[in-house]
Design a protein around this motif. Structure first.
Motif, PDB file in Angstrom:
ATOM      1  N   GLU A 106     -10.766  57.954  -7.744  1.00 56.06           N
ATOM      2  CA  GLU A 106      -9.862  57.591  -6.656  1.00 56.06           C
ATOM      3  C   GLU A 106     -10.529  57.680  -5.286  1.00 56.06           C
ATOM      4  OE1 GLU A 106      -6.349  59.912  -6.951  1.00 56.06           O
ATOM      5  OE2 GLU A 106      -5.694  59.018  -8.842  1.00 56.06           O
ATOM      6  N   GLY A 107     -11.433  58.637  -5.115  1.00 53.28           N
ATOM      7  CA  GLY A 107     -12.063  58.806  -3.810  1.00 53.28           C
ATOM      8  C   GLY A 107     -13.378  58.061  -3.656  1.00 53.28           C
ATOM      9  N   THR A 108     -13.863  57.473  -4.742  1.00 48.35           N
ATOM     10  CA  THR A 108     -15.187  56.858  -4.724  1.00 48.35           C
ATOM     11  C   THR A 108     -15.268  55.661  -3.782  1.00 48.35           C
ATOM     12  OG1 THR A 108     -15.728  57.580  -6.961  1.00 48.35           O
ATOM     13  CG2 THR A 108     -16.887  55.647  -6.126  1.00 48.35           C
ATOM     14  N   ALA A 109     -14.339  54.720  -3.895  1.00 45.95           N
ATOM     15  CA  ALA A 109     -14.397  53.487  -3.109  1.00 45.95           C
ATOM     16  C   ALA A 109     -14.356  53.767  -1.611  1.00 45.95           C
ATOM     17  CB  ALA A 109     -13.251  52.558  -3.504  1.00 45.95           C
ATOM     18  N   GLU A 110     -13.461  54.663  -1.193  1.00 52.25           N
ATOM     19  CA  GLU A 110     -13.332  54.966   0.234  1.00 52.25           C
ATOM     20  C   GLU A 110     -14.592  55.648   0.763  1.00 52.25           C
ATOM     21  OE1 GLU A 110     -10.425  57.504   3.269  1.00 52.25           O
ATOM     22  OE2 GLU A 110      -9.870  57.231   1.159  1.00 52.25           O
ATOM     23  N   THR A 111     -15.124  56.597  -0.007  1.00 52.41           N
ATOM     24  CA  THR A 111     -16.333  57.305   0.415  1.00 52.41           C
ATOM     25  C   THR A 111     -17.520  56.366   0.511  1.00 52.41           C
ATOM     26  OG1 THR A 111     -15.535  59.347  -0.623  1.00 52.41           O
ATOM     27  CG2 THR A 111     -17.898  59.189  -0.151  1.00 52.41           C
ATOM     28  N   LEU A 112     -17.653  55.482  -0.461  1.00 48.32           N
ATOM     29  CA  LEU A 112     -18.759  54.520  -0.471  1.00 48.32           C
ATOM     30  C   LEU A 112     -18.675  53.605   0.746  1.00 48.32           C
ATOM     31  CD1 LEU A 112     -21.170  53.212  -1.880  1.00 48.32           C
ATOM     32  CD2 LEU A 112     -19.553  51.848  -3.214  1.00 48.32           C
ATOM     33  N   GLU A 113     -17.484  53.139   1.070  1.00 44.77           N
ATOM     34  CA  GLU A 113     -17.298  52.256   2.221  1.00 44.77           C
ATOM     35  C   GLU A 113     -17.674  52.974   3.519  1.00 44.77           C
ATOM     36  OE1 GLU A 113     -13.842  49.401   4.215  1.00 44.77           O
ATOM     37  OE2 GLU A 113     -13.316  50.880   2.686  1.00 44.77           O
ATOM     38  N   GLU A 114     -17.203  54.204   3.684  1.00 42.99           N
ATOM     39  CA  GLU A 114     -17.509  54.959   4.896  1.00 42.99           C
ATOM     40  C   GLU A 114     -19.008  55.174   5.038  1.00 42.99           C
ATOM     41  OE1 GLU A 114     -15.311  58.561   4.626  1.00 42.99           O
ATOM     42  OE2 GLU A 114     -13.369  57.633   5.096  1.00 42.99           O
ATOM     43  N   LEU A 115     -19.672  55.465   3.928  1.00 31.92           N
ATOM     44  CA  LEU A 115     -21.112  55.710   3.974  1.00 31.92           C
ATOM     45  C   LEU A 115     -21.868  54.454   4.377  1.00 31.92           C
ATOM     46  CD1 LEU A 115     -23.596  57.491   3.409  1.00 31.92           C
ATOM     47  CD2 LEU A 115     -23.491  56.704   1.032  1.00 31.92           C
ATOM     48  N   VAL A 116     -21.600  53.341   3.726  1.00 32.79           N
ATOM     49  CA  VAL A 116     -22.339  52.103   3.998  1.00 32.79           C
ATOM     50  C   VAL A 116     -22.102  51.628   5.426  1.00 32.79           C
ATOM     51  CG1 VAL A 116     -22.585  49.671   3.362  1.00 32.79           C
ATOM     52  CG2 VAL A 116     -22.396  51.412   1.577  1.00 32.79           C
ATOM     53  N   LEU A 117     -20.867  51.692   5.893  1.00 37.14           N
ATOM     54  CA  LEU A 117     -20.554  51.191   7.229  1.00 37.14           C
ATOM     55  C   LEU A 117     -21.048  52.127   8.336  1.00 37.14           C
ATOM     56  CD1 LEU A 117     -16.985  49.678   6.729  1.00 37.14           C
ATOM     57  CD2 LEU A 117     -19.221  48.596   6.554  1.00 37.14           C
ATOM     58  N   SER A 118     -21.480  53.330   7.962  1.00 40.60           N
ATOM     59  CA  SER A 118     -22.030  54.253   8.966  1.00 40.60           C
ATOM     60  C   SER A 118     -23.520  54.000   9.210  1.00 40.60           C
ATOM     61  CB  SER A 118     -21.837  55.705   8.506  1.00 40.60           C
ATOM     62  OG  SER A 118     -22.694  56.017   7.403  1.00 40.60           O
ATOM     63  N   ALA A 119     -24.118  53.102   8.436  1.00 37.93           N
ATOM     64  CA  ALA A 119     -25.568  52.860   8.519  1.00 37.93           C
ATOM     65  C   ALA A 119     -25.975  52.364   9.900  1.00 37.93           C
ATOM     66  CB  ALA A 119     -25.991  51.854   7.456  1.00 37.93           C
ATOM     67  N   ARG A 120     -27.107  52.860  10.374  1.00 36.10           N
ATOM     68  CA  ARG A 120     -27.665  52.419  11.648  1.00 36.10           C
ATOM     69  C   ARG A 120     -29.077  51.857  11.494  1.00 36.10           C
ATOM     70  NH1 ARG A 120     -23.321  52.268  12.266  1.00 36.10           N
ATOM     71  NH2 ARG A 120     -21.924  53.323  13.731  1.00 36.10           N
ATOM     72  N   ARG A 121     -29.758  52.208  10.405  1.00 35.70           N
ATOM     73  CA  ARG A 121     -31.130  51.727  10.203  1.00 35.70           C
ATOM     74  C   ARG A 121     -31.327  51.022   8.860  1.00 35.70           C
ATOM     75  NH1 ARG A 121     -31.640  56.916  11.704  1.00 35.70           N
ATOM     76  NH2 ARG A 121     -32.435  57.532   9.660  1.00 35.70           N
ATOM     77  N   SER A 122     -30.880  51.655   7.766  1.00 32.80           N
ATOM     78  CA  SER A 122     -31.173  51.082   6.453  1.00 32.80           C
ATOM     79  C   SER A 122     -30.121  51.438   5.418  1.00 32.80           C
ATOM     80  CB  SER A 122     -32.539  51.564   5.959  1.00 32.80           C
ATOM     81  OG  SER A 122     -32.525  52.970   5.755  1.00 32.80           O
ATOM     82  N   VAL A 123     -29.956  50.520   4.466  1.00 32.83           N
ATOM     83  CA  VAL A 123     -29.121  50.755   3.286  1.00 32.83           C
ATOM     84  C   VAL A 123     -29.938  50.315   2.075  1.00 32.83           C
ATOM     85  CG1 VAL A 123     -26.982  50.228   2.057  1.00 32.83           C
ATOM     86  CG2 VAL A 123     -26.985  50.330   4.560  1.00 32.83           C
ATOM     87  N   ASN A 124     -30.276  51.253   1.213  1.00 33.56           N
ATOM     88  CA  ASN A 124     -31.018  50.956  -0.009  1.00 33.56           C
ATOM     89  C   ASN A 124     -30.104  51.174  -1.202  1.00 33.56           C
ATOM     90  OD1 ASN A 124     -33.436  50.406   1.360  1.00 33.56           O
ATOM     91  ND2 ASN A 124     -33.993  52.558   1.405  1.00 33.56           N
ATOM     92  N   VAL A 125     -29.910  50.117  -1.990  1.00 30.11           N
ATOM     93  CA  VAL A 125     -28.930  50.138  -3.072  1.00 30.11           C
ATOM     94  C   VAL A 125     -29.610  49.881  -4.402  1.00 30.11           C
ATOM     95  CG1 VAL A 125     -26.836  49.062  -3.979  1.00 30.11           C
ATOM     96  CG2 VAL A 125     -27.166  49.260  -1.500  1.00 30.11           C
ATOM     97  N   ALA A 126     -29.218  50.631  -5.437  1.00 30.08           N
ATOM     98  CA  ALA A 126     -29.620  50.358  -6.815  1.00 30.08           C
ATOM     99  C   ALA A 126     -28.341  50.138  -7.611  1.00 30.08           C
ATOM    100  CB  ALA A 126     -30.430  51.517  -7.399  1.00 30.08           C
ATOM    101  N   LEU A 127     -28.211  48.966  -8.206  1.00 26.82           N
ATOM    102  CA  LEU A 127     -26.992  48.599  -8.918  1.00 26.82           C
ATOM    103  C   LEU A 127     -27.209  48.568 -10.419  1.00 26.82           C
ATOM    104  CD1 LEU A 127     -25.652  45.665  -6.701  1.00 26.82           C
ATOM    105  CD2 LEU A 127     -24.850  48.033  -6.758  1.00 26.82           C
ATOM    106  N   THR A 128     -26.289  49.185 -11.145  1.00 24.82           N
ATOM    107  CA  THR A 128     -26.292  49.131 -12.598  1.00 24.82           C
ATOM    108  C   THR A 128     -25.397  47.982 -13.045  1.00 24.82           C
ATOM    109  OG1 THR A 128     -24.342  50.536 -12.858  1.00 24.82           O
ATOM    110  CG2 THR A 128     -26.458  51.639 -12.594  1.00 24.82           C
TER     111      THR A 128
END
Length: 259
Positions: free
Chosen positions: A60-82
């Motif tokens: 339940e908390g995963t989607a909101e936390t993930l969104e907040e983290l990604v949108l807080s980026a100022r330099r880089s976002v490195n993603v590994a997708l399964t």
């Protein structure tokens, strides 16, 4: 911990300095890094979340936390997708809203590419790694989202990592795997024929070194039919030999890497 234990190379620096002949050494380093990650997660699970730099969350908390983290980026976002459809969809929804000027890199398993190929191809820096990955999002090298559920399952459990040493380890692991990934533009669109169970079984026969006659009996098809399938598979894989077909099959995830 007040700061990182060491300065990590950027992905570009790692790609430019790592000799191709050191593939085995790089792979060993990645295995050690992965072991350290798993040990760190296990250790932190036994400590209070507020003191460990690792905060667990349910689906339940995963989607909101993930969104907040990604949108807080100022330099880089490195993603590994399964291959988890929920993770792929959730991350892609966030990436379209990342602030301009932020460097975004997306590393996918072949199964993840299958979830949203068109949207992934619209991103500027996407690579494919032929084997399964851990679901990871590292932002600015200072915090990370780590998927904890079983691979390919609908389990949405995850953790937010803020411990400097742990995030540095994740960043190092990501940089190494990224340097070995294939650019998405070079990743073939797999035809339904290549996705079939029969193709996988034929490729396994080829890799085992069985003769055509033995393989045909094993698969319960005629020798002529077996050889026709082999020729069609080689053509689909753009391979000039059976050995090359086996290598290509592993590269694009049709076969697992031999132990």
């Amino acid at each position: 911990m007040a700061g990182t234990l060491f300065e990590l190379p950027t992905v570009g620096e790692l790609e430019g300095t790592a000799p191709q002949g050191h593939a085995a050494r790089v792979e060993q380093t990645l295995l050690q890094a992965r072991g350290l990650i798993e040990y760190t997660v296990s250790l932190h699970r036994r400590r209070p979340a507020t003191a460990s730099g690792l905060t667990h969350m349910d689906a339940e908390g995963t989607a909101e936390t993930l969104e907040e983290l990604v949108l807080s980026a100022r330099r880089s976002v490195n993603v590994a997708l399964t291959g988890s459809a929920a993770l792929v969809e959730g991350v892609l929804r966030c990436l379209v809203r990342v602030p301009s000027g932020v460097t975004v890199r997306v590393l996918c398993s072949p199964a993840a590419v299958d979830v949203a190929p068109a949207r992934l191809r619209s991103l500027p820096a996407v690579r494919v790694f032929p084997h399964e990955l851990c679901g990871i999002v590292v932002v600015d090298g200072t915090s990370a989202f780590l998927r904890l559920g079983a691979r390919g399952a609908g389990d949405g459990r995850a953790a937010m990592v803020t411990d400097c040493a742990a995030v540095s380890t994740l960043q190092l692991l990501y940089a190494g795997v990224w340097s070995r990934g294939r650019k998405l533009v070079d990743h073939p669109e797999l035809s339904p024929r290549l996705r079939s169970d029969l193709t996988r079984r034929i490729l396994e026969q080829l890799r085992s070194g069985r003769t055509d006659a033995t393989a045909a009996r094993e698969l319960q098809v005629s020798l002529r039919t077996y050889r026709r399938h082999v020729a069609e598979i080689m053509r689909e894989l753009n391979a000039t030999s059976r050995f090359q077909a086996g290598v290509r099959a592993v590269e694009i995830g049709l076969l697992p890497k031999a132990p």
